[in-house]
Design a protein around this motif. Structure first.
Motif, PDB file in Angstrom:
ATOM      1  N   LEU A  60      44.300  34.122  48.199  1.00  0.00           N
ATOM      2  CA  LEU A  60      45.712  34.462  48.342  1.00  0.00           C
ATOM      3  C   LEU A  60      46.408  34.435  46.987  1.00  0.00           C
ATOM      4  O   LEU A  60      47.214  35.329  46.671  1.00  0.00           O
ATOM      5  CB  LEU A  60      46.393  33.478  49.301  1.00  0.00           C
ATOM      6  CG  LEU A  60      47.881  33.720  49.582  1.00  0.00           C
ATOM      7  CD1 LEU A  60      48.093  35.072  50.262  1.00  0.00           C
ATOM      8  CD2 LEU A  60      48.460  32.586  50.443  1.00  0.00           C
ATOM      9  N   ALA A  61      46.107  33.430  46.163  1.00  0.00           N
ATOM     10  CA  ALA A  61      46.730  33.328  44.846  1.00  0.00           C
ATOM     11  C   ALA A  61      46.336  34.501  43.951  1.00  0.00           C
ATOM     12  O   ALA A  61      47.162  35.030  43.197  1.00  0.00           O
ATOM     13  CB  ALA A  61      46.335  32.005  44.188  1.00  0.00           C
ATOM     14  N   ALA A  62      45.070  34.903  44.034  1.00  0.00           N
ATOM     15  CA  ALA A  62      44.600  35.990  43.171  1.00  0.00           C
ATOM     16  C   ALA A  62      45.272  37.318  43.507  1.00  0.00           C
ATOM     17  O   ALA A  62      45.572  38.123  42.611  1.00  0.00           O
ATOM     18  CB  ALA A  62      43.085  36.127  43.295  1.00  0.00           C
ATOM     19  N   SER A  63      45.519  37.550  44.792  1.00  0.00           N
ATOM     20  CA  SER A  63      46.095  38.836  45.203  1.00  0.00           C
ATOM     21  C   SER A  63      47.606  38.756  45.428  1.00  0.00           C
ATOM     22  O   SER A  63      48.222  39.719  45.891  1.00  0.00           O
ATOM     23  CB  SER A  63      45.417  39.332  46.487  1.00  0.00           C
ATOM     24  OG  SER A  63      45.583  38.400  47.549  1.00  0.00           O
ATOM     25  N   ALA A  64      48.212  37.610  45.096  1.00  0.00           N
ATOM     26  CA  ALA A  64      49.658  37.443  45.307  1.00  0.00           C
ATOM     27  C   ALA A  64      50.458  38.316  44.342  1.00  0.00           C
ATOM     28  O   ALA A  64      50.058  38.517  43.186  1.00  0.00           O
ATOM     29  CB  ALA A  64      50.038  35.977  45.117  1.00  0.00           C
ATOM     30  N   TYR A  65      51.580  38.807  44.833  1.00  0.00           N
ATOM     31  CA  TYR A  65      52.529  39.588  44.030  1.00  0.00           C
ATOM     32  C   TYR A  65      51.843  40.729  43.271  1.00  0.00           C
ATOM     33  O   TYR A  65      52.014  40.872  42.053  1.00  0.00           O
ATOM     34  CB  TYR A  65      53.281  38.677  43.042  1.00  0.00           C
ATOM     35  CG  TYR A  65      53.701  37.358  43.631  1.00  0.00           C
ATOM     36  CD1 TYR A  65      54.591  37.297  44.713  1.00  0.00           C
ATOM     37  CD2 TYR A  65      53.212  36.152  43.125  1.00  0.00           C
ATOM     38  CE1 TYR A  65      54.975  36.076  45.259  1.00  0.00           C
ATOM     39  CE2 TYR A  65      53.586  34.931  43.674  1.00  0.00           C
ATOM     40  CZ  TYR A  65      54.461  34.897  44.743  1.00  0.00           C
ATOM     41  OH  TYR A  65      54.835  33.692  45.292  1.00  0.00           O
ATOM     42  N   PRO A  66      51.052  41.553  43.973  1.00  0.00           N
ATOM     43  CA  PRO A  66      50.314  42.615  43.267  1.00  0.00           C
ATOM     44  C   PRO A  66      51.245  43.708  42.750  1.00  0.00           C
ATOM     45  O   PRO A  66      52.310  43.960  43.303  1.00  0.00           O
ATOM     46  CB  PRO A  66      49.377  43.153  44.350  1.00  0.00           C
ATOM     47  CG  PRO A  66      50.122  42.895  45.636  1.00  0.00           C
ATOM     48  CD  PRO A  66      50.854  41.592  45.423  1.00  0.00           C
ATOM     49  N   ARG A  67      50.806  44.346  41.684  1.00  0.00           N
ATOM     50  CA  ARG A  67      51.549  45.475  41.110  1.00  0.00           C
ATOM     51  C   ARG A  67      50.648  46.685  41.071  1.00  0.00           C
ATOM     52  O   ARG A  67      49.432  46.555  40.867  1.00  0.00           O
ATOM     53  CB  ARG A  67      52.023  45.125  39.690  1.00  0.00           C
ATOM     54  CG  ARG A  67      53.063  44.024  39.635  1.00  0.00           C
ATOM     55  CD  ARG A  67      53.223  43.486  38.232  1.00  0.00           C
ATOM     56  NE  ARG A  67      51.981  42.859  37.778  1.00  0.00           N
ATOM     57  CZ  ARG A  67      51.858  42.190  36.638  1.00  0.00           C
ATOM     58  NH1 ARG A  67      52.895  42.069  35.828  1.00  0.00           N
ATOM     59  NH2 ARG A  67      50.703  41.651  36.292  1.00  0.00           N
ATOM     60  N   PRO A  68      51.210  47.892  41.251  1.00  0.00           N
ATOM     61  CA  PRO A  68      50.390  49.099  41.176  1.00  0.00           C
ATOM     62  C   PRO A  68      49.649  49.164  39.847  1.00  0.00           C
ATOM     63  O   PRO A  68      50.217  48.896  38.793  1.00  0.00           O
ATOM     64  CB  PRO A  68      51.419  50.234  41.303  1.00  0.00           C
ATOM     65  CG  PRO A  68      52.592  49.610  42.002  1.00  0.00           C
ATOM     66  CD  PRO A  68      52.628  48.182  41.543  1.00  0.00           C
ATOM     67  N   GLY A  69      48.395  49.474  39.920  1.00  0.00           N
ATOM     68  CA  GLY A  69      47.605  49.578  38.702  1.00  0.00           C
ATOM     69  C   GLY A  69      46.882  48.314  38.311  1.00  0.00           C
ATOM     70  O   GLY A  69      46.113  48.316  37.347  1.00  0.00           O
TER      71      GLY A  69
END
Length: 329
Positions: A60-69
């Motif tokens: 969850l921490a690794a994929s949190a608040y993802p940004r395009p790209g």
């Protein structure tokens, strides 16, 4: 053969609830069996259930608040962290069980399922058990020291709960709550390792995991409820009684709600919810088929929670893959 014999003071063998033919009894020398039994190497479900909150939190921490790209590798938990959590879970679960057996030797000797454990059956001594506990704790410490200072301090704080847990069954009907506090600690650790602090998503993941632990350990405790009543050991299994299914519905339902809030507040990709939905279906099946008066089935359903762990973890990994690959579709 020893692996087919239930251990007693008269004969060495396997503990009552260990699977027959387990590798511990096929591979390890007999002199090592008592220590493998203290650490529960012959019953891996414990470290698996301890590991899942760690891996969920890391994913969850690794994929949190993802940004395009964002590159795919930045959205996946670091393999080194996953391995460290694995080693730490095995070591600390073993240390915790060894400590629990030292504290509970008198009670274990009065319960049919547990009197075959190495201390009540006389296969090892308390002094040797304490030495083995220290060795396992040192392995756990070595793992902990690989993380940042905040995560190290956070990990050390968990020892307070671990220390008091074995005594809770003597003074409260809710020992499963204290097990949940200890076994869910990894839900905080994965986030702390990634960010060096704690935020709302990690707290909600922790609360949800506590509810999950109370649920599955209630199922587990139904195996011993008759002996527990005689000995005076308290549990949520005895407290809930015939209302267990309704309680499980509330506990598991609360688990899924807390996890969904954690995912949403971390802005986890919506695809990750597929894992929660699948896990919810699995939990619903547990409740539907549960027979609290069938100890063998209770043990099977308890162990099946490892599948819940996989479903939620793979959902988070799938969400990360979706974010990375979506621009290519």
């Amino acid at each position: 053969m020893g692996m087919e014999t239930i251990q007693s003071k008269a004969a060495q063998g396997r503990v009552a609830d260990a699977p027959n033919g387990h590798w511990v009894y096929r591979v390890l020398p007999r002199a090592v069996w008592p220590y493998a039994q203290l650490a529960r190497w012959d019953r891996p479900i414990g470290w698996q259930l301890l590991l899942w909150p760690c891996w969920w939190s890391a994913a969850l921490a690794a994929s949190a608040y993802p940004r395009p790209g964002d590159p795919l590798l930045s959205l996946l938990p670091a393999p080194l962290y996953l391995v460290l959590f694995l080693v730490g879970a095995i070591a600390m679960r073993g240390a915790g069980c060894t400590y629990n057996d030292i504290v509970d030797e008198g009670i274990d000797n009065q319960v049919e399922r547990t009197r075959s454990r190495p201390l009540p059956s006389g296969q090892t001594t308390r002094r040797r058990a304490w030495l083995f506990l220290v060795l396992q704790a040192l392995v756990g410490l070595a793992v902990l020291l690989q993380f940042n200072s905040f995560a190290i301090l956070l990990g050390i704080c968990s020892l307070v709960i671990v220390a008091i847990y074995p005594f809770m069954k003597r003074i409260t009907n809710w020992p499963q709550l204290f097990l949940g506090l200890a076994f869910s600690w990894g839900a905080l650790m994965g986030w702390a390792v990634e960010f060096g602090d704690l935020d709302g998503p990690a707290i909600m993941l922790y609360i949800g995991s506590i509810l999950w632990v109370i649920g599955y350990d209630t199922i587990y405790a139904h195996q011993d409820k008759e002996d527990d009543a005689i000995v005076g050991v308290r549990s949520t299994a005895r407290l809930f009684g015939d209302n267990t299914k309704a309680w499980l519905a509330g506990l598991y339902g609360g688990t899924l709600i807390c996890f969904a809030i954690a995912f949403a507040s971390a802005q986890a990709p919506v695809v990750a919810l597929a894992g929660l939905i699948a896990a919810g279906a699995h939990m619903a099946r547990q409740i539907t088929v549960l027979d609290i008066n069938d100890p063998d089935q209770c043990l099977r359903l308890f162990r099946s929670n490892n599948q819940v762990g996989w479903l939620i973890f793979l959902g988070l990994i799938g969400g990360a893959l979706w974010v990375a690959l979506k621009p290519l579709v």
